[in-house]
Write a protein that holds these residues in place. Structure first.
Motif, mmCIF file in Angstrom:
data_model
loop_
_atom_site.group_PDB
_atom_site.id
_atom_site.type_symbol
_atom_site.label_atom_id
_atom_site.label_comp_id
_atom_site.label_asym_id
_atom_site.label_seq_id
_atom_site.Cartn_x
_atom_site.Cartn_y
_atom_site.Cartn_z
ATOM 1 N N THR A 2 44.643 31.341 29.118
ATOM 2 C CA THR A 2 43.183 31.438 29.204
ATOM 3 C C THR A 2 42.794 32.078 30.533
ATOM 4 O OG1 THR A 2 43.492 29.098 28.732
ATOM 5 C CG2 THR A 2 41.304 30.021 28.333
ATOM 6 N N VAL A 3 41.800 32.935 30.440
ATOM 7 C CA VAL A 3 41.240 33.539 31.648
ATOM 8 C C VAL A 3 40.121 32.624 32.149
ATOM 9 C CG1 VAL A 3 40.092 35.562 32.593
ATOM 10 C CG2 VAL A 3 41.812 35.836 30.802
ATOM 11 N N VAL A 4 40.201 32.226 33.428
ATOM 12 C CA VAL A 4 39.181 31.363 34.021
ATOM 13 C C VAL A 4 37.901 32.174 34.209
ATOM 14 C CG1 VAL A 4 38.578 29.972 36.054
ATOM 15 C CG2 VAL A 4 40.946 30.010 35.203
ATOM 16 N N GLU A 5 36.754 31.586 33.872
ATOM 17 C CA GLU A 5 35.454 32.232 34.096
ATOM 18 C C GLU A 5 34.737 31.480 35.206
ATOM 19 O OE1 GLU A 5 33.438 34.623 32.495
ATOM 20 O OE2 GLU A 5 34.907 35.340 31.032
ATOM 21 N N SER A 6 34.248 32.184 36.204
ATOM 22 C CA SER A 6 33.548 31.527 37.305
ATOM 23 C C SER A 6 32.389 32.402 37.754
ATOM 24 C CB SER A 6 34.517 31.257 38.455
ATOM 25 O OG SER A 6 35.231 32.440 38.754
ATOM 26 N N CYS A 208 47.964 36.803 44.521
ATOM 27 C CA CYS A 208 47.147 37.428 43.471
ATOM 28 C C CYS A 208 46.038 38.267 44.099
ATOM 29 C CB CYS A 208 46.554 36.360 42.554
ATOM 30 S SG CYS A 208 47.849 35.430 41.696
ATOM 31 N N LEU A 209 45.596 39.285 43.363
ATOM 32 C CA LEU A 209 44.612 40.240 43.861
ATOM 33 C C LEU A 209 43.241 39.951 43.290
ATOM 34 C CD1 LEU A 209 46.806 43.424 43.397
ATOM 35 C CD2 LEU A 209 46.193 42.341 45.573
ATOM 36 N N TRP A 210 42.227 40.000 44.146
ATOM 37 C CA TRP A 210 40.827 39.875 43.732
ATOM 38 C C TRP A 210 40.220 41.265 43.877
ATOM 39 C CZ3 TRP A 210 38.651 35.031 42.332
ATOM 40 C CH2 TRP A 210 39.507 33.931 42.511
ATOM 41 N N VAL A 211 39.911 41.873 42.734
ATOM 42 C CA VAL A 211 39.490 43.272 42.692
ATOM 43 C C VAL A 211 38.023 43.357 42.288
ATOM 44 C CG1 VAL A 211 39.947 45.530 41.668
ATOM 45 C CG2 VAL A 211 41.839 43.916 42.009
ATOM 46 N N ALA A 212 37.190 43.921 43.165
ATOM 47 C CA ALA A 212 35.768 44.116 42.845
ATOM 48 C C ALA A 212 35.657 45.241 41.821
ATOM 49 C CB ALA A 212 34.991 44.469 44.108
ATOM 50 N N GLN A 227 48.663 40.768 35.014
ATOM 51 C CA GLN A 227 47.921 39.897 34.090
ATOM 52 C C GLN A 227 46.634 39.393 34.742
ATOM 53 O OE1 GLN A 227 49.850 36.190 33.144
ATOM 54 N NE2 GLN A 227 48.715 35.969 31.231
ATOM 55 N N ILE A 228 45.555 39.406 33.967
ATOM 56 C CA ILE A 228 44.277 38.899 34.500
ATOM 57 C C ILE A 228 44.241 37.387 34.393
ATOM 58 C CG2 ILE A 228 42.999 39.251 32.322
ATOM 59 C CD1 ILE A 228 40.638 40.150 34.308
ATOM 60 N N LEU A 229 43.793 36.735 35.497
ATOM 61 C CA LEU A 229 43.801 35.271 35.561
ATOM 62 C C LEU A 229 42.403 34.683 35.580
ATOM 63 C CD1 LEU A 229 46.498 34.863 38.357
ATOM 64 C CD2 LEU A 229 46.855 34.694 35.879
ATOM 65 N N GLU A 230 41.478 35.391 36.242
ATOM 66 C CA GLU A 230 40.131 34.848 36.424
ATOM 67 C C GLU A 230 39.133 35.991 36.501
ATOM 68 O OE1 GLU A 230 39.856 31.880 39.485
ATOM 69 O OE2 GLU A 230 37.677 32.014 39.655
ATOM 70 N N VAL A 231 37.941 35.741 35.959
ATOM 71 C CA VAL A 231 36.841 36.704 36.079
ATOM 72 C C VAL A 231 35.688 36.002 36.797
ATOM 73 C CG1 VAL A 231 35.131 38.080 34.839
ATOM 74 C CG2 VAL A 231 37.492 38.007 34.024
ATOM 75 N N LEU A 232 35.373 36.482 37.991
ATOM 76 C CA LEU A 232 34.282 35.925 38.787
ATOM 77 C C LEU A 232 33.039 36.786 38.589
ATOM 78 C CD1 LEU A 232 33.190 34.049 41.088
ATOM 79 C CD2 LEU A 232 34.072 35.766 42.696
ATOM 80 N N ALA A 278 28.931 34.454 47.590
ATOM 81 C CA ALA A 278 30.107 33.656 47.977
ATOM 82 C C ALA A 278 30.544 32.789 46.810
ATOM 83 C CB ALA A 278 29.791 32.799 49.194
ATOM 84 N N TYR A 279 31.809 32.405 46.856
ATOM 85 C CA TYR A 279 32.419 31.595 45.791
ATOM 86 C C TYR A 279 33.484 30.707 46.432
ATOM 87 C CZ TYR A 279 35.687 30.694 41.899
ATOM 88 O OH TYR A 279 36.535 30.117 40.984
ATOM 89 N N GLU A 280 33.401 29.390 46.146
ATOM 90 C CA GLU A 280 34.450 28.489 46.637
ATOM 91 C C GLU A 280 35.642 28.615 45.698
ATOM 92 O OE1 GLU A 280 35.048 26.879 49.437
ATOM 93 O OE2 GLU A 280 33.219 27.919 50.039
ATOM 94 N N ALA A 281 36.667 29.310 46.150
ATOM 95 C CA ALA A 281 37.792 29.669 45.289
ATOM 96 C C ALA A 281 38.795 28.515 45.183
ATOM 97 C CB ALA A 281 38.485 30.913 45.849
ATOM 98 N N PRO A 282 39.593 28.520 44.120
ATOM 99 C CA PRO A 282 40.636 27.500 43.960
ATOM 100 C C PRO A 282 41.860 27.775 44.825
ATOM 101 C CG PRO A 282 40.669 29.001 42.101
ATOM 102 C CD PRO A 282 39.491 29.401 42.948
ATOM 103 N N VAL A 283 41.831 28.858 45.578
ATOM 104 C CA VAL A 283 42.952 29.234 46.455
ATOM 105 C C VAL A 283 42.397 29.644 47.817
ATOM 106 C CG1 VAL A 283 44.588 30.022 44.700
ATOM 107 C CG2 VAL A 283 42.824 31.591 45.546
ATOM 108 N N THR A 284 43.286 29.748 48.798
ATOM 109 C CA THR A 284 42.905 30.266 50.115
ATOM 110 C C THR A 284 43.408 31.697 50.258
ATOM 111 O OG1 THR A 284 44.926 29.328 51.034
ATOM 112 C CG2 THR A 284 42.922 28.003 51.240
ATOM 113 N N GLY A 285 42.900 32.363 51.270
ATOM 114 C CA GLY A 285 43.369 33.718 51.577
ATOM 115 C C GLY A 285 43.841 33.785 53.022
#
Ligand code: ZN
Length: 297
Positions: A2-6, A208-212, A227-232, A278-285
């Motif tokens: 499943t792709v996470v939607e946020s 993982c990459l966060w791509v605008a 593979q796509i994991l999440e769509v913000l 801004a978005y409180e992500a489930p991971v850090t960078g």
């Protein structure tokens, strides 16, 4: 899978024409970003809501932090040192891009302290751009040529790989990086964007990459496998240009947006276009890198 939607939320109203290139300053707990077309550098302290900006003499494609606490700007076609409020500007001698044809666009400091920044064709169509590398001794090397719109850059934590976006390719490519001289090799595609044009990007501590996605109203999170994991989603934000991690715990994903290229009708439906989200992500960078050079180096 499943792709996470946020969903991201607006945190600063700036209405930037072309908000871009967010950089988190972990010493000052401050976010810097540029409005390229608006010819401004913005500074924002999320803890207090404090916001200031200074104008630049032309479009600034990217701003990065220096070791000594100042800034280095990729200003239209040249490199310029600056104080944090735009004071004490000093041009780096010996390099100038062809400002009639291209302008600087996205850039970042690499893990070895070299400033990688690309140019893009001013007509946005022709492959006249180059990805440059400025070292602390002010030498400049061309790393990738025949680029159309040089954009996102991100390095893996083990420093072996650079991820890179030339927007019209609609891909994220990977390169092997030579740690000593910085040259790139073995270019290969890792992500194919099916729906939209990739712009800026950042990497998280899981690799993982966060791509605008410029024309997608969103930021995609991709595994290194592609593979796509999440769509913000970035609702009512207009064009989505870039993202970076910051905040006290390095888990806030800051997202820049733009009004450029939107019709009057589209703008009417995007009241937060050009604002900072801004978005409180489930991971850090990771914290960013600083440029070790100075006007006298
Ligand atoms: Zn960009």
């Amino acid at each position: 899978m499943t792709v996470v939607e946020s969903q991201a939320t607006p945190v600063l109203t700036v209405g930037a024409t072309l908000g871009e290139g967010p950089v988190w300053d972990e010493r000052e707990q401050e976010l810097l970003f540029v409005d390229i077309v608006g010819e401004r550098v913005h500074r924002f302290r999320p803890a207090t809501g404090e916001h200031s900006w200074f104008g630049t003499d032309g479009p600034t494609g990217a701003v990065v932090l220096t070791e000594n606490g100042g800034l280095l700007l990729a200003l239209h076609d040249r490199f310029v040192y600056s104080g944090r409020s735009g004071e004490n500007q000093v041009v780096v001698e010996g390099f100038q891009a062809d400002g009639a044809v291209v302008r600087f666009n996205d850039g970042k400091v690499d893990p070895w302290g070299r400033f990688l920044v690309g140019t893009m064709d001013r007509e946005k169509a022709r492959p006249n751009g180059t990805l440059y590398m400025l070292s602390a001794d002010h030498s400049v090397v061309s790393l990738v040529e025949k680029v159309s719109i040089s954009n996102g850059l991100a390095w893996t934590a083990d420093r072996t790989t650079l991820y890179y976006i030339d927007t019209p390719t609609r891909r994220v490519d990977a390169f092997d990086v030579d740690p000593d001289i910085g040259t790139l090799s073995a270019r290969r595609p890792v992500v194919e964007i099916r729906d939209g044009s990739p712009d800026g990007m950042t990497i998280d501590d899981e690799g993982c990459l966060w791509v605008a996605i410029w024309d997608g109203g969103r930021v995609d999170r991709y595994a290194p496998s592609g593979q796509i994991l999440e769509v913000l989603r970035v609702p009512e934000g207009g064009h989505v240009s870039s993202a970076t991690f910051g905040g006290p715990g390095m888990s806030t994903l800051f997202v820049t947006t733009a009004r450029a290229g939107l019709s009057e009708d589209e703008l009417a439906h995007a009241p937060h276009a050009g604002d900072l989200f801004a978005y409180e992500a489930p991971v850090t960078g990771p914290t960013g890198n600083r440029f070790p050079g100075s006007p006298t180096s």
